[in-house]
Design a protein around this motif. Structure first.
Motif, mmCIF file in Angstrom:
data_model
loop_
_atom_site.group_PDB
_atom_site.id
_atom_site.type_symbol
_atom_site.label_atom_id
_atom_site.label_comp_id
_atom_site.label_asym_id
_atom_site.label_seq_id
_atom_site.Cartn_x
_atom_site.Cartn_y
_atom_site.Cartn_z
ATOM 1 N N ILE A 1 -1.142 -10.909 -0.929
ATOM 2 C CA ILE A 1 -0.062 -10.331 -0.112
ATOM 3 C C ILE A 1 -0.478 -10.048 1.331
ATOM 4 O O ILE A 1 0.251 -10.427 2.275
ATOM 5 C CB ILE A 1 0.507 -9.074 -0.792
ATOM 6 C CG1 ILE A 1 1.327 -9.481 -2.021
ATOM 7 C CG2 ILE A 1 1.393 -8.267 0.171
ATOM 8 C CD1 ILE A 1 1.782 -8.328 -2.888
ATOM 9 N N LEU B 1 8.879 -13.115 -1.753
ATOM 10 C CA LEU B 1 7.898 -12.062 -2.005
ATOM 11 C C LEU B 1 7.602 -11.923 -3.494
ATOM 12 O O LEU B 1 6.473 -11.595 -3.889
ATOM 13 C CB LEU B 1 8.419 -10.736 -1.444
ATOM 14 C CG LEU B 1 7.461 -9.539 -1.470
ATOM 15 C CD1 LEU B 1 6.264 -9.785 -0.552
ATOM 16 C CD2 LEU B 1 8.198 -8.267 -1.050
ATOM 17 N N ALA C 1 0.946 -3.929 0.425
ATOM 18 C CA ALA C 1 -0.225 -4.159 -0.424
ATOM 19 C C ALA C 1 -0.946 -2.850 -0.719
ATOM 20 O O ALA C 1 -1.415 -2.622 -1.850
ATOM 21 C CB ALA C 1 -1.164 -5.154 0.247
ATOM 22 N N GLN D 1 -0.619 -10.230 -5.966
ATOM 23 C CA GLN D 1 -1.028 -9.053 -5.210
ATOM 24 C C GLN D 1 -2.234 -9.290 -4.292
ATOM 25 O O GLN D 1 -2.206 -8.875 -3.129
ATOM 26 C CB GLN D 1 -1.326 -7.891 -6.170
ATOM 27 C CG GLN D 1 -1.659 -6.586 -5.458
ATOM 28 C CD GLN D 1 -1.768 -5.416 -6.416
ATOM 29 O OE1 GLN D 1 -1.311 -5.491 -7.547
ATOM 30 N NE2 GLN D 1 -2.369 -4.334 -5.970
ATOM 31 N N LEU E 1 3.344 -6.188 5.365
ATOM 32 C CA LEU E 1 2.731 -6.686 4.142
ATOM 33 C C LEU E 1 1.461 -5.912 3.789
ATOM 34 O O LEU E 1 1.176 -5.657 2.610
ATOM 35 C CB LEU E 1 2.419 -8.180 4.273
ATOM 36 C CG LEU E 1 3.638 -9.122 4.255
ATOM 37 C CD1 LEU E 1 3.214 -10.537 4.630
ATOM 38 C CD2 LEU E 1 4.316 -9.111 2.880
#
Length: 491
Positions: free
Chosen positions: A383, A375, A408, A380, A404
């Motif tokens: 994601i 991760l 996000a 970003q 996720l």
């Protein structure tokens, strides 16, 4: 850098009154030899690592010779083992050899594990075997690399001396190094044997040498402040254990440091698959020391210590200090989790985010370390659609996709840049941990004369957040057999 003969000593523990232990000479090991020495610990002690290969070093730390300034001493303490008080504990196979003062003026205990019989050996032989010494040697290096408060290990030495456990093994010694080996059990020993005057003596010793800022307080407040420091340090240590996925395995009060250091590595284990109730000690039949019980057990142990200090601190003060443990632990743990997820400020939704994640990891038996490390690399914008990057870790991706998207959305509250987020995560989610199967492989090779894996692990674990492509195999998913290694207290 110094040689052994140039070390400066100040054996302060021996200035305490009689009753804190017994002078004992280490018992020699036959045909001793060096397995490994930790260069980082050498630097802490201002010791030239080359001197560890000299016969003098090998002979001194296997009981075959003496070093001027050393005053071997077996410490006496007691403690609660699996919740039951045991009055017969102490350094049963260890010796405090002396205290070395480095160039910075720091005092470091030099302690041998596996040095032979003492008055506290309880029918044992006082010996340690190679596998247990290697495990503690590597574990202390791993924890230090992770930034978790820990004791250290200078070197592992072995020999041709036979030691009888389930099989015949090599008698070995571990050279342990730490600021102090004082345990909760030291105070319990004095309390349960009615030596209440010595409790104040030991507390004053602890304050003088390790909490000097408290010395200026009057006695009414000094001991309460000392206890508060012990509680705070313990809470931070446990928060770090839980965040990194470390299970100690034997959280008896005699294995708890008053300095909040991880002490006495035995059947420990780092999580592979995320399993909240993970029991790393095969001898822990009731799961008392399971991973998810460590925070509450630490509080139980602190309560036992508080009771032992009741001749110095009144009951209400003890309770007031103990009440600070859980909020201190939770605050420290929340900070750790924020860093692991790259969050630059707390949010009221974070607890739910964590709970959903841990439920997901547990339900699909996901590798804890690899999940967070993977991760950490994802940008970003990617994601919400990144579930496929976790396909080797998850059996079902839709639940992960849901989380996720939640993660996000949480990141939209950030004020820091995405590059900053990923840097924070990469510096708080290790690539390398001491998995049990890696330790076992290193042990098996060492038992056949090959110490290369020990030294490779020592290097990799010293900077566990770095990529280190040449050690990539040490960061791989563990094989199925590697997740099921049985570790007990037998050593």
């Amino acid at each position: 850098m110094k040689t052994l003969s140039q070390w400066v000593f100040n054996n302060t523990f021996l200035t305490l009154p009689e009753g804190f232990g017994t002078p004992v000479s280490p018992q020699p090991l036959t045909q001793p030899f060096l397995i490994s020495v930790n260069p980082q610990v050498c630097r802490t002690l201002d010791l030239d690592p080359k001197s560890a290969k000299h016969p003098d070093f090998i002979n001194i730390f296997t009981g075959n010779d003496q070093l001027a300034g050393f005053a071997p001493f077996a410490m006496k303490y007691t403690g609660h083992q699996f919740g039951q008080y045991n009055p017969d504990l102490g350094d049963g196979r260890g010796l405090l050899m002396g205290e070395v003062i480095n160039n910075a003026g720091e005092k470091w205990d030099i302690h041998l594990k596996g040095s032979g019989i003492t008055p506290y050996s309880r029918m044992g032989d006082g010996r340690a075997v190679l596998r247990s010494c290697i495990r503690e040697y590597l574990a202390s290096a791993a924890m230090h690399g992770l930034g978790i408060a820990t004791t250290h290990a200078l070197a592992v030495l072995s020999s041709d001396t036979p030691v009888y456990r389930e099989d015949v093994e090599r008698g070995s010694t571990l050279v342990r190094v730490t600021e102090s080996h004082l345990r909760f059990g030291h105070f319990e020993y004095l309390f349960y044997t009615g030596q209440h005057d010595k409790i104040a003596t030991l507390a004053d010793y602890l304050i003088t040498h390790h909490f000097p800022d408290l010395a200026k307080l009057d006695s009414q407040n000094r001991y309460q402040a000392m206890f508060k420091l012990i509680v705070t340090r313990t809470a931070h240590m446990i928060a770090d254990w839980q965040a990194v996925g470390f299970a100690h395995g034997v959280m008896n009060t005699d294995n708890m440091s008053v300095l909040g250091l991880t002490l006495d590595y035995g059947p420990f284990g780092f999580l592979d698959d995320y399993e909240p109730g993970y029991i790393c000690n095969h001898s822990d039949y009731t799961g008392r020391y399971a991973f998810n019980r460590q925070p509450s057990i630490a509080l139980w142990n602190l309560s036992a210590l508080g009771y032992a200090l009741s001749s110095l601190i009144d009951k209400q003060q003890i309770e007031t200090v103990l009440d600070t443990y859980e909020p201190t632990l939770q605050a420290a743990y929340n900070i750790n989790m924020q860093r692991k997820l790259g969050l630059d400020a707390p949010s009221v939704t974070d607890a739910q985010l964590y709970e959903e994640l841990f439920a997901l990891l547990a339900s699909q038996h996901v590798d804890y370390t690899l999940f967070f490390r993977t991760l950490s690399h994802i940008a970003q914008p990617d994601i919400p659609q990144s579930a496929s990057q976790f396909r080797t870790l998850f059996s079902q991706l839709p639940p992960l996709e849901h989380w996720l998207k939640h993660y996000a959305q949480r990141l939209t509250l950030q004020t820091s840049s995405d590059e900053q987020r990923r840097n924070i995560m990469l510096n708080n989610n290790p690539k390398y941990i001491l998995r049990n199967y890696l330790a076992q492989q290193a042990i098996e090779k060492a038992e056949h004369g090959d110490v290369s894996m020990i030294n490779d692990l020592l290097i990799a674990l010293s900077t566990p957040f770095d990529e280190q492509p040449h050690f990539e195999s040490l960061a791989a998913m563990p094989p199925a057999w590697g997740k099921k290694i049985i570790i007990s207290c037998s050593s």
